[in-house]
Design a protein around this motif. Structure first.
Motif, PDB file in Angstrom:
ATOM      1  N   PHE A 104      18.736 -73.584 -68.624  1.00  0.00           N
ATOM      2  CA  PHE A 104      17.464 -72.868 -68.472  1.00  0.00           C
ATOM      3  C   PHE A 104      17.022 -72.825 -67.030  1.00  0.00           C
ATOM      4  O   PHE A 104      17.454 -73.622 -66.211  1.00  0.00           O
ATOM      5  CB  PHE A 104      16.365 -73.594 -69.261  1.00  0.00           C
ATOM      6  N   PHE A 105      16.101 -71.894 -66.754  1.00  0.00           N
ATOM      7  CA  PHE A 105      15.357 -71.967 -65.507  1.00  0.00           C
ATOM      8  C   PHE A 105      14.356 -73.094 -65.698  1.00  0.00           C
ATOM      9  O   PHE A 105      13.437 -72.999 -66.506  1.00  0.00           O
ATOM     10  CB  PHE A 105      14.652 -70.643 -65.222  1.00  0.00           C
ATOM     11  N   LEU A 108      10.592 -72.513 -65.279  1.00  0.00           N
ATOM     12  CA  LEU A 108       9.964 -71.547 -66.177  1.00  0.00           C
ATOM     13  C   LEU A 108       9.660 -72.219 -67.514  1.00  0.00           C
ATOM     14  O   LEU A 108      10.328 -73.158 -67.919  1.00  0.00           O
ATOM     15  CB  LEU A 108      10.867 -70.339 -66.414  1.00  0.00           C
ATOM     16  N   SER A 109       8.642 -71.711 -68.185  1.00  0.00           N
ATOM     17  CA  SER A 109       8.268 -72.279 -69.477  1.00  0.00           C
ATOM     18  C   SER A 109       9.278 -71.856 -70.535  1.00  0.00           C
ATOM     19  O   SER A 109      10.101 -70.960 -70.301  1.00  0.00           O
ATOM     20  CB  SER A 109       6.889 -71.786 -69.874  1.00  0.00           C
ATOM     21  N   GLU A 112       8.799 -68.200 -71.100  1.00  0.00           N
ATOM     22  CA  GLU A 112       9.335 -67.344 -70.037  1.00  0.00           C
ATOM     23  C   GLU A 112      10.858 -67.252 -70.119  1.00  0.00           C
ATOM     24  O   GLU A 112      11.439 -66.198 -69.886  1.00  0.00           O
ATOM     25  CB  GLU A 112       8.894 -67.849 -68.657  1.00  0.00           C
ATOM     26  N   LEU A 115      11.555 -65.096 -73.137  1.00  0.00           N
ATOM     27  CA  LEU A 115      11.222 -63.706 -72.812  1.00  0.00           C
ATOM     28  C   LEU A 115      12.371 -63.059 -72.041  1.00  0.00           C
ATOM     29  O   LEU A 115      12.754 -61.908 -72.303  1.00  0.00           O
ATOM     30  CB  LEU A 115       9.947 -63.669 -71.959  1.00  0.00           C
ATOM     31  N   TYR A 116      12.915 -63.829 -71.110  1.00  0.00           N
ATOM     32  CA  TYR A 116      14.066 -63.339 -70.342  1.00  0.00           C
ATOM     33  C   TYR A 116      15.219 -62.987 -71.280  1.00  0.00           C
ATOM     34  O   TYR A 116      15.819 -61.916 -71.193  1.00  0.00           O
ATOM     35  CB  TYR A 116      14.458 -64.422 -69.346  1.00  0.00           C
ATOM     36  N   ALA A 117      15.475 -63.901 -72.231  1.00  0.00           N
ATOM     37  CA  ALA A 117      16.539 -63.638 -73.208  1.00  0.00           C
ATOM     38  C   ALA A 117      16.221 -62.391 -74.022  1.00  0.00           C
ATOM     39  O   ALA A 117      17.090 -61.529 -74.229  1.00  0.00           O
ATOM     40  CB  ALA A 117      16.701 -64.846 -74.129  1.00  0.00           C
ATOM     41  N   ARG A 119      14.479 -59.824 -73.248  1.00  0.00           N
ATOM     42  CA  ARG A 119      14.680 -58.623 -72.440  1.00  0.00           C
ATOM     43  C   ARG A 119      16.162 -58.293 -72.277  1.00  0.00           C
ATOM     44  O   ARG A 119      16.564 -57.143 -72.356  1.00  0.00           O
ATOM     45  CB  ARG A 119      14.074 -58.816 -71.053  1.00  0.00           C
ATOM     46  N   LEU A 120      16.955 -59.336 -72.022  1.00  0.00           N
ATOM     47  CA  LEU A 120      18.386 -59.100 -71.828  1.00  0.00           C
ATOM     48  C   LEU A 120      19.022 -58.500 -73.073  1.00  0.00           C
ATOM     49  O   LEU A 120      19.939 -57.692 -72.982  1.00  0.00           O
ATOM     50  CB  LEU A 120      19.112 -60.405 -71.497  1.00  0.00           C
ATOM     51  N   TYR A 121      18.523 -58.913 -74.230  1.00  0.00           N
ATOM     52  CA  TYR A 121      19.123 -58.421 -75.462  1.00  0.00           C
ATOM     53  C   TYR A 121      18.346 -57.247 -76.046  1.00  0.00           C
ATOM     54  O   TYR A 121      18.589 -56.825 -77.175  1.00  0.00           O
ATOM     55  CB  TYR A 121      19.241 -59.561 -76.484  1.00  0.00           C
ATOM     56  N   GLY A 122      17.405 -56.718 -75.255  1.00  0.00           N
ATOM     57  CA  GLY A 122      16.688 -55.520 -75.671  1.00  0.00           C
ATOM     58  C   GLY A 122      15.817 -55.685 -76.908  1.00  0.00           C
ATOM     59  O   GLY A 122      15.691 -54.780 -77.720  1.00  0.00           O
ATOM     60  N   ARG A 165      16.709 -69.890 -78.650  1.00  0.00           N
ATOM     61  CA  ARG A 165      17.102 -68.764 -77.793  1.00  0.00           C
ATOM     62  C   ARG A 165      18.336 -68.050 -78.348  1.00  0.00           C
ATOM     63  O   ARG A 165      18.407 -66.826 -78.330  1.00  0.00           O
ATOM     64  CB  ARG A 165      17.384 -69.266 -76.373  1.00  0.00           C
ATOM     65  N   THR A 169      18.324 -63.708 -80.900  1.00  0.00           N
ATOM     66  CA  THR A 169      19.008 -62.424 -80.752  1.00  0.00           C
ATOM     67  C   THR A 169      19.809 -62.056 -81.999  1.00  0.00           C
ATOM     68  O   THR A 169      20.577 -61.099 -81.959  1.00  0.00           O
ATOM     69  CB  THR A 169      19.957 -62.486 -79.541  1.00  0.00           C
TER      70      THR A 169
END
Ligand SMILES: Nc1ncnc2c1ncn2[C@@H]1O[C@H](COP(=O)(O)OP(=O)(O)OP(=O)(O)O)[C@@H](O)[C@H]1O
Ligand SMILES: [Mg+2]
Lengths: 272, 269
Positions: A104-105, A108-109, A112, A115-117, A119-122, A165, A169
């Motif tokens: 993880f970052f 980042l929480s 967050e 959320l990144y994941a 977005r990456l998986y649409g 996470r 997806t």
């Protein structure tokens, strides 16, 4: 069509000898390590397939080959008919992975990172948020941790976020590399129950590595045992026990020691 | 047709994921951002102060160099260190395993670099304007902006090429990118005319897009040159962009394959 098909997969690495020390004018000496050596197996859709093996036996390498992070030297790997070599994007849409180290970052929480994941998986962000909260609650991680930086979470808590996470997806092939290592018994149970649930409700196919014999026996339809990169046995836990167990009530652990060429007597003698 | 449009849309959204992620990171590392910004401001001002003794024109000459270099090095750094940054965080495998084209990843990283560079440079510009009394009445700022935008492409291209180094060698790669950056600083006439360099070094200057950026931007700001008058340098910069971006992309994808073959992406577990 198989959910996962692995034909004669070979992956070797080169490791520098003498800690990489060499004179200025010579090339460093390299030793070839066969991390995965002619491994073949097929996994049916909806199956939970376990991989056991000692440290360094090639489990994570095999999972990386399947998850398009490493290129095999030889052999062919297909995920729902898509070759991991030249249909990477298609394969990536179908899979997700939980690694031993929660990647993880750190600042980042949890949200967050999720959320990144998403977005990456649409994924739709609102739905993803709802679902993340549900999954985390199901895994016994309270909503109060949702917005604190991940570095403030314990290892086990981070591992739960990693599981969430991966499941967010909705992968049809889920690659779990020691998902419960480092979890307390209660959390371990939570994660295991959740894996069973996901497998049942979403008809997901699961590849699971573990050092926990009980876990593998409980969750997996079939088990493969890797030893020094080679697949030395593969069957249902019951058949493995009856085939390789020395006595009537041999456990999977006994089978493991038999097949990986070590048993407790030897180990204990070595110590003495 | 529709499906390719849909996938383009999906790719664009994925690119924005990287921008959003990076801004979230900036927020979380905010204290460091403030520290680095403070240092950058002081650095820019001290460079400007060197010129005070020599007259206002010289101050402007140096300040333009400091600001442009600040911008160009943000672009170069953000792009070239993106891989080492993710490796350090431990997310590289997760990011590279996602169903996102590498192109979208690199676009997202580059787009963030431009936004971040613009914000940072604007703050530096304010600090400079506040500190020095600079007369910009004769400057053609629009022309300078055009130069900046066009040169962004070539610096991003260079960043892509350099980004392959951390991909191929986790330890030495990031070090090598700093050396490349230093070399660009040396040869591109950031604070001096390249003609003061030894002639063997000047040969390299011709191959650095930053050389043309600096030359053209200074002509615009110090002499009020128009876009039309700068067309020669603009064409060169466009050419650099056209060559460097596809080349950088190609090199990056080759580097990724190499990393996937040799297990350099990451190893543990
Ligand atoms: N990226 C890499 N570069 C070089 N060698 C590697 C790399 N990844 C794995 N290896 C080597 O390959 C072998 C198998 O490693 P792997 O991580 O697959 O084992 P594992 O079964 O997952 O072990 P563990 O149970 O400890 O997680 C080891 O000898 C390891 O040192
Ligand atoms: Mg492992």
């Amino acid at each position: 069509m198989w959910a996962l098909e692995c034909n004669n997969a070979v992956k070797s690495f080169y490791e520098a000898e003498n800690n990489g020390k060499h004179s200025l004018f010579s090339r460093p000496k390299k030793k070839e390590i066969f991390a995965v050596n002619r491994v073949s197996f097929q996994v049916d859709k909806g199956e939970t397939f376990g991989i056991l093996g000692q440290n360094g036996s090639g489990k994570s390498t095999l999972i990386r080959l399947i998850s398009t992070l490493l290129l095999a030297d030889e052999g062919e790997i297909k995920v729902f008919g898509h070759n991991v070599l030249d249909e990477r994007l298609e394969v990536r849409r179908l899979i997700n992975r939980v690694s031993v180290d929660a990647a993880f970052f750190k600042k980042l929480s949890a949200w967050e990172n999720l959320l990144y994941a998403a977005r990456l998986y649409g994924l739709n962000v609102e739905e993803a948020k709802q679902r993340s909260l549900e999954i985390l609650e199901r895994l016994g991680l309270g909503a109060e941790k949702f917005n604190s930086p991940l570095e403030n979470l314990s290892r086990g808590q981070q591992q739960k976020v990693a599981v969430a996470r991966a499941l967010l997806t909705s992968p049809v092939l889920l690659l779990l590399d020691e998902p419960t290592t480092g979890l307390d018994p209660r959390s371990k149970r939570d994660v295991q129950d959740f894996i069973v649930e996901v497998q049942r409700e979403h008809d997901a196919t699961i590849l699971l590595t573990s050092h926990d014999m009980y876990e593998v026996e409980k969750l997996c339809n079939r088990v493969a045992i890797l030893h020094e990169g080679r697949l030395v046995a593969m069957d249902t836990p019951e058949n493995l026990k009856s085939k390789y167990g020395e006595t009537e009530d041999s456990s999977l652990e006994d089978v493991f020691f038999t097949l990986t060429g070590m048993d407790w007597k030897e180990v204990l003698e070595d110590v003495e | 047709m529709w499906s390719s449009l849909a996938s383009l849309w999906h790719d664009t959204k994925a690119s924005l994921a990287f921008v959003e992620r990076n801004f979230n990171l900036v927020k979380r590392y905010f204290a460091w951002e403030v520290v680095f910004l403070f240092y950058a401001i002081v650095n820019t001002l001290t460079i400007g102060l060197i010129g005070v003794r020599l007259g206002p024109e010289e101050v402007l000459y140096l300040v333009v160099g400091a600001l442009l270099w600040g911008f160009l090095s943000v672009l170069f750094n953000e792009v070239s260190q993106s891989v080492s940054w993710e490796r350090w965080e431990g997310t590289i495998e997760y990011t590279f395993m996602a169903p996102v084209r590498r192109m979208s990843y690199l676009l997202g990283v580059s787009f963030f670099a431009v936004l971040y560079g613009v914000i940072k440079t604007s703050i530096l510009l304010l600090a400079v304007a506040f500190f020095f009394e600079i007369d910009l009445s004769g400057a053609n700022l629009w022309a300078a902006l055009v130069i900046l935008v066009i040169s962004s492409f070539s610096l991003i291209g260079l960043g892509l090429i350099a980004a392959v180094l951390p991909l191929m060698s986790p330890e030495r790669g990031p070090q090598a990118t700093h050396i490349i950056q230093g070399f660009i600083l040396l040869i591109s006439g950031i604070y001096y005319e390249v003609t003061v360099l030894p002639s063997w070094l000047q040969v390299f200057s011709a191959f650095s897009p930053a050389t043309y950026t600096l030359r053209a931007a200074r002509q615009a700001i110090l002499e009020g040159a128009s876009v039309w008058q700068l067309m020669g340098d603009i064409q060169i910069l466009i050419l650099f962009g056209i060559i460097l971006i596809p080349l950088g992309y190609w090199i990056f994808t080759q580097g990724e394959k190499y990393a996937m073959r040799t297990g350099k992406l990451k190893r543990n577990g």
